[in-house]
Write a protein that holds these residues in place. Structure first.
Motif, PDB file in Angstrom:
ATOM      1  N   ALA A   1       0.819  -1.200   0.000  1.00 13.02           N
ATOM      2  CA  ALA A   1       0.000   0.000   0.000  1.00 13.02           C
ATOM      3  C   ALA A   1       0.864   1.265   0.000  1.00 13.02           C
ATOM      4  N   VAL A   2       1.963   1.214   0.710  1.00 18.10           N
ATOM      5  CA  VAL A   2       2.873   2.363   0.741  1.00 18.10           C
ATOM      6  C   VAL A   2       3.413   2.655  -0.656  1.00 18.10           C
ATOM      7  N   ARG A   3       3.739   1.584  -1.389  1.00 20.28           N
ATOM      8  CA  ARG A   3       4.239   1.766  -2.759  1.00 20.28           C
ATOM      9  C   ARG A   3       3.180   2.390  -3.659  1.00 20.28           C
ATOM     10  N   TRP A   4       1.919   2.202  -3.295  1.00 22.89           N
ATOM     11  CA  TRP A   4       0.825   2.756  -4.093  1.00 22.89           C
ATOM     12  C   TRP A   4       0.372   4.124  -3.566  1.00 22.89           C
ATOM     13  N   GLY A   5       1.131   4.685  -2.639  1.00 17.07           N
ATOM     14  CA  GLY A   5       0.847   6.029  -2.157  1.00 17.07           C
ATOM     15  C   GLY A   5      -0.098   6.114  -0.983  1.00 17.07           C
ATOM     16  N   VAL A   6      -0.279   5.011  -0.251  1.00 13.24           N
ATOM     17  CA  VAL A   6      -1.194   5.006   0.896  1.00 13.24           C
ATOM     18  C   VAL A   6      -0.483   4.435   2.117  1.00 13.24           C
ATOM     19  N   ASP A   7      -0.482   5.184   3.202  1.00 11.63           N
ATOM     20  CA  ASP A   7       0.135   4.730   4.448  1.00 11.63           C
ATOM     21  C   ASP A   7      -0.978   4.251   5.377  1.00 11.63           C
ATOM     22  N   LEU A   8      -1.017   2.961   5.644  1.00 14.11           N
ATOM     23  CA  LEU A   8      -2.096   2.375   6.441  1.00 14.11           C
ATOM     24  C   LEU A   8      -1.684   2.151   7.891  1.00 14.11           C
ATOM     25  N   SER A   9      -2.618   2.393   8.787  1.00 17.99           N
ATOM     26  CA  SER A   9      -2.458   1.961  10.175  1.00 17.99           C
ATOM     27  C   SER A   9      -3.679   1.100  10.492  1.00 17.99           C
ATOM     28  N   PHE A  10      -3.533   0.179  11.444  1.00 13.74           N
ATOM     29  CA  PHE A  10      -4.568  -0.834  11.655  1.00 13.74           C
ATOM     30  C   PHE A  10      -5.185  -0.764  13.044  1.00 13.74           C
ATOM     31  N   LYS A  11      -6.460  -1.091  13.103  1.00 12.64           N
ATOM     32  CA  LYS A  11      -7.186  -1.168  14.363  1.00 12.64           C
ATOM     33  C   LYS A  11      -8.001  -2.452  14.342  1.00 12.64           C
ATOM     34  N   LEU A  12      -7.850  -3.273  15.372  1.00 10.25           N
ATOM     35  CA  LEU A  12      -8.530  -4.566  15.424  1.00 10.25           C
ATOM     36  C   LEU A  12      -9.835  -4.483  16.208  1.00 10.25           C
ATOM     37  N   TYR A  13     -10.849  -5.208  15.711  1.00  6.79           N
ATOM     38  CA  TYR A  13     -12.145  -5.282  16.368  1.00  6.79           C
ATOM     39  C   TYR A  13     -12.521  -6.748  16.576  1.00  6.79           C
ATOM     40  N   THR A  14     -13.237  -7.014  17.661  1.00  5.68           N
ATOM     41  CA  THR A  14     -13.720  -8.372  17.906  1.00  5.68           C
ATOM     42  C   THR A  14     -15.187  -8.515  17.510  1.00  5.68           C
ATOM     43  N   ASP A  15     -15.822  -7.413  17.140  1.00  6.03           N
ATOM     44  CA  ASP A  15     -17.230  -7.430  16.748  1.00  6.03           C
ATOM     45  C   ASP A  15     -17.371  -6.716  15.412  1.00  6.03           C
ATOM     46  N   PHE A 197      -5.746   2.863  -6.988  1.00  2.00           N
ATOM     47  CA  PHE A 197      -5.418   2.043  -5.825  1.00  2.00           C
ATOM     48  C   PHE A 197      -6.309   0.807  -5.746  1.00  2.00           C
ATOM     49  N   GLY A 198      -7.617   1.014  -5.971  1.00  7.41           N
ATOM     50  CA  GLY A 198      -8.569  -0.082  -5.847  1.00  7.41           C
ATOM     51  C   GLY A 198      -8.267  -1.235  -6.782  1.00  7.41           C
ATOM     52  N   GLN A 199      -7.929  -0.918  -8.051  1.00  6.59           N
ATOM     53  CA  GLN A 199      -7.652  -1.980  -9.012  1.00  6.59           C
ATOM     54  C   GLN A 199      -6.366  -2.726  -8.673  1.00  6.59           C
ATOM     55  N   LYS A 200      -5.353  -1.991  -8.225  1.00  5.98           N
ATOM     56  CA  LYS A 200      -4.106  -2.650  -7.820  1.00  5.98           C
ATOM     57  C   LYS A 200      -4.346  -3.599  -6.650  1.00  5.98           C
ATOM     58  N   SER A 201      -5.185  -3.171  -5.721  1.00  8.24           N
ATOM     59  CA  SER A 201      -5.496  -4.003  -4.561  1.00  8.24           C
ATOM     60  C   SER A 201      -6.265  -5.255  -4.986  1.00  8.24           C
ATOM     61  N   THR A 206      -6.619 -11.093  -5.993  1.00  7.49           N
ATOM     62  CA  THR A 206      -6.976 -12.158  -6.938  1.00  7.49           C
ATOM     63  C   THR A 206      -5.802 -13.110  -7.137  1.00  7.49           C
ATOM     64  N   ASN A 207      -4.595 -12.562  -7.199  1.00  3.42           N
ATOM     65  CA  ASN A 207      -3.399 -13.397  -7.378  1.00  3.42           C
ATOM     66  C   ASN A 207      -3.140 -14.297  -6.178  1.00  3.42           C
ATOM     67  N   LYS A 208      -3.629 -13.889  -5.006  1.00  6.38           N
ATOM     68  CA  LYS A 208      -3.433 -14.682  -3.789  1.00  6.38           C
ATOM     69  C   LYS A 208      -4.458 -15.809  -3.670  1.00  6.38           C
ATOM     70  N   TYR A 209      -5.475 -15.798  -4.514  1.00  7.40           N
ATOM     71  CA  TYR A 209      -6.593 -16.743  -4.379  1.00  7.40           C
ATOM     72  C   TYR A 209      -6.143 -18.210  -4.370  1.00  7.40           C
ATOM     73  N   PRO A 210      -5.315 -18.666  -5.304  1.00  6.18           N
ATOM     74  CA  PRO A 210      -4.922 -20.085  -5.294  1.00  6.18           C
ATOM     75  C   PRO A 210      -4.271 -20.530  -3.984  1.00  6.18           C
ATOM     76  N   ALA A 211      -3.389 -19.689  -3.434  1.00  5.49           N
ATOM     77  CA  ALA A 211      -2.717 -20.039  -2.179  1.00  5.49           C
ATOM     78  C   ALA A 211      -3.702 -20.081  -1.021  1.00  5.49           C
ATOM     79  N   GLN A 212      -4.671 -19.154  -1.038  1.00  3.46           N
ATOM     80  CA  GLN A 212      -5.673 -19.132   0.029  1.00  3.46           C
ATOM     81  C   GLN A 212      -6.561 -20.372  -0.028  1.00  3.46           C
TER      82      GLN A 212
END
Length: 284
Positions: A1-15, A197-201, A206-212
């Motif tokens: 995401a950083v390479r695509w110009g977006v700096d992400l930070s994460f927040k976890l939820y249990t609900d 950004f959306g299309q790159k994501s 999609t490329n990860k689908y076989p491994a998943q």
């Protein structure tokens, strides 16, 4: 995401309900949700979990690849929101406390967990004559283990961590014919990120689908064979027809997207042109 110009930070939820509300209120700009819950943001991608619509991982893969391509970009954006990635969680199988349960008619009078955000399960309960037991994602499987219900739906990934063998003992099993597919869907406010950004994501996901899928299949193979209830082709056909009529009914209620169901039907008929639904007058 950083390479695509977006700096992400994460927040976890249990609900997931709380996470969704905070996303709507602007606390977050991106959200990862189960497909059933994500339906309120995009009813097309939210229809990927339609009952029996995508019976195998090959069907699901074809659907995700199709709508995640640049040609499907318009489908992925609705209002302020855009679906920027879809990941499989696994097929949902019916866990039952009696191995004699094979066909839809066998479920009559049984108690089943019904999720507050999944009208599919409520529809099944009503149509078959089951007793619905209101549940959340977190406690539905616990209710099965505690004998509060006779039937629940779950992916194979839940078997070990949720100790599903407790609910299956001593005479239970898992009907080896999936009810629906579960996905996780990544949603964002598209105006908050650079164009493209959306299309790159989506391409990355999609490329990860076989491994998943490989991990999901491996988890299914770890479940002891004694629990799987293998059903005849005749019984599969009964389930398929039950699911088809249910999809049409839920489509008319506005739960499923009409164009999405048509795409999924075309995929099923591409995989098997001999299916009765491919020439049915009331085909999706």
């Amino acid at each position: 995401a950083v390479r695509w110009g977006v700096d992400l930070s994460f927040k976890l939820y249990t609900d997931d309900r709380v996470a969704s509300e905070e996303f709507k209120n602007g606390v977050c700009d991106m959200l990862n949700l189960p497909g059933i819950r994500a339906r309120e943001y995009n009813d097309f991608t939210g229809s990927l979990n339609a009952l029996g619509a995508l019976p195998t991982y090959e069907h699901l893969g074809m659907a995700i690849k199709s709508i995640s391509s640049p040609r499907g970009a318009k489908i992925m954006r609705k209002g302020d929101y855009e679906i920027v990635g879809i990941a499989p969680i696994g097929a949902v199988f019916l866990f039952v406390n009696d191995k004699n349960i094979h066909a839809p008619k066998d479920l009559s009078g049984k108690r089943i967990t019904v999720l507050d955000n999944a009208p599919e399960t409520a529809h099944i309960a009503t149509r078959i004559g089951m007793t619905p037991v209101a549940s959340g994602i977190r406690n539905a499987l616990q209710k099965f283990n505690n004998r509060a219900v006779d039937v629940t739906g779950a992916p194979a990934l839940a078997y070990e961590p949720m100790e599903m063998y407790k609910g299956l003992a001593p005479n239970g099993g898992i009907i080896n014919w999936p009810k629906l597919q579960i996905t996780m869907q990544l949603i964002l406010r598209w105006k908050k990120v650079p164009e493209g950004f959306g299309q790159k994501s989506r391409d990355l996901m999609t490329n990860k689908y076989p491994a998943q899928i490989k991990k999901i299949v491996e988890s299914e193979q770890t479940i002891p064979k004694k629990y799987w209830i293998n059903i005849s082709q005749e019984t599969k056909d009964k389930w398929n027809e039950f699911f088809r009529k249910s999809r049409i009914a839920l489509r008319e209620e506005g739960v499923y997207n009409r164009k999405a169901l048509t795409l999924f039907r075309k995929i099923r008929c591409k995989m098997d042109a001999s299916l009765a639904e491919c020439t049915s007058k009331d085909k999706e």
